[in-house]
Enzyme design. Sequence first.
Site, PDB file in Angstrom:
ATOM      1  N   ASP A  45       0.811  -1.210   0.000  1.00 13.29           N
ATOM      2  CA  ASP A  45       0.000   0.000   0.000  1.00 13.29           C
ATOM      3  C   ASP A  45       0.851   1.271   0.000  1.00 13.29           C
ATOM      4  OD1 ASP A  45      -2.372   1.364  -0.158  1.00 13.29           O
ATOM      5  OD2 ASP A  45      -3.234   0.521   1.676  1.00 13.29           O
ATOM      6  N   HIS A  46       0.163   2.393  -0.073  1.00 12.07           N
ATOM      7  CA  HIS A  46       0.774   3.704  -0.295  1.00 12.07           C
ATOM      8  C   HIS A  46       1.882   4.018   0.715  1.00 12.07           C
ATOM      9  CE1 HIS A  46      -1.182   5.612   3.199  1.00 12.07           C
ATOM     10  NE2 HIS A  46      -2.185   4.783   2.939  1.00 12.07           N
ATOM     11  N   ASP A  47       2.883   4.740   0.236  1.00  6.07           N
ATOM     12  CA  ASP A  47       3.949   5.285   1.083  1.00  6.07           C
ATOM     13  C   ASP A  47       4.743   4.221   1.833  1.00  6.07           C
ATOM     14  OD1 ASP A  47       3.365   8.235   0.736  1.00  6.07           O
ATOM     15  OD2 ASP A  47       1.432   7.560   1.534  1.00  6.07           O
ATOM     16  N   SER A  48       4.793   3.024   1.285  1.00  2.00           N
ATOM     17  CA  SER A  48       5.556   1.946   1.915  1.00  2.00           C
ATOM     18  C   SER A  48       6.934   1.817   1.280  1.00  2.00           C
ATOM     19  CB  SER A  48       4.802   0.618   1.801  1.00  2.00           C
ATOM     20  OG  SER A  48       3.614   0.641   2.565  1.00  2.00           O
ATOM     21  N   GLY A  68       2.263   2.937   4.568  1.00  3.82           N
ATOM     22  CA  GLY A  68       3.370   3.387   5.386  1.00  3.82           C
ATOM     23  C   GLY A  68       4.180   2.298   6.044  1.00  3.82           C
TER      24      GLY A  68
END
Length: 220
Positions: free
Chosen positions: A139-142, A159
Amino acid sequence: MDNIVIVGSSGHAKVIIDIVEKAGQYRLIGLLDRFRQIGELTSGHAVLGGEEHLPDLIQTHQIAGVIVGIGDNFVRAQVAARIRALCPDLPFVSAIHPSAQIGKGVSIGAGTVVMAGACINPDTRVGEHCIVNTRASLDHDSVLGDYASLAPGVTTGGGCNIGPYAAISIGATLIHRVEIGEHAVIGAGAVVTRSVAPHVVAFGVPANTVRRREAGDKYL
């Protein structure tokens, strides 16, 4: 279209062959596997020799790139290091299945493989020589560190920070913003609700650390 080779001829290599053929970005010349006979076939592609033959094969087959098709994170790193020493000017290339969903602002490092149905959401960074396996979701920003892997069906929240060489096994789930230390292994079906230290094995629902492990210990 550039000519490439895949190092390895196992089941993992079969999946990469399929990705390369479907994506149509590279022409696969053959495979390298020092444990098999020259001419043996995997998915219709012949073994051309071992890693030590690569410098000569670059000239005879005009090879412009290589993918290390080995599932074990630590072994993949060792093989990549040997190739880099043998052929420092030969680039590692990535293979991304056409059905994978890659979000805005995603970066994917050299040598990484993204398999069918995988989803990498916006502003995520995937390192070099990683595996994002079938229907895995990052998922996003990982961050997925170099030589780390997500097995089929892994799901992460946003994250997350997954360290180099870490292996997240089939069907595991990571909640938002957890960190997985380098060389850690998360067992199949685990639900990770808090960060996991480096060099450990953790599994269960919720996941708990069960023992330490050394870099290179077998886990597949």
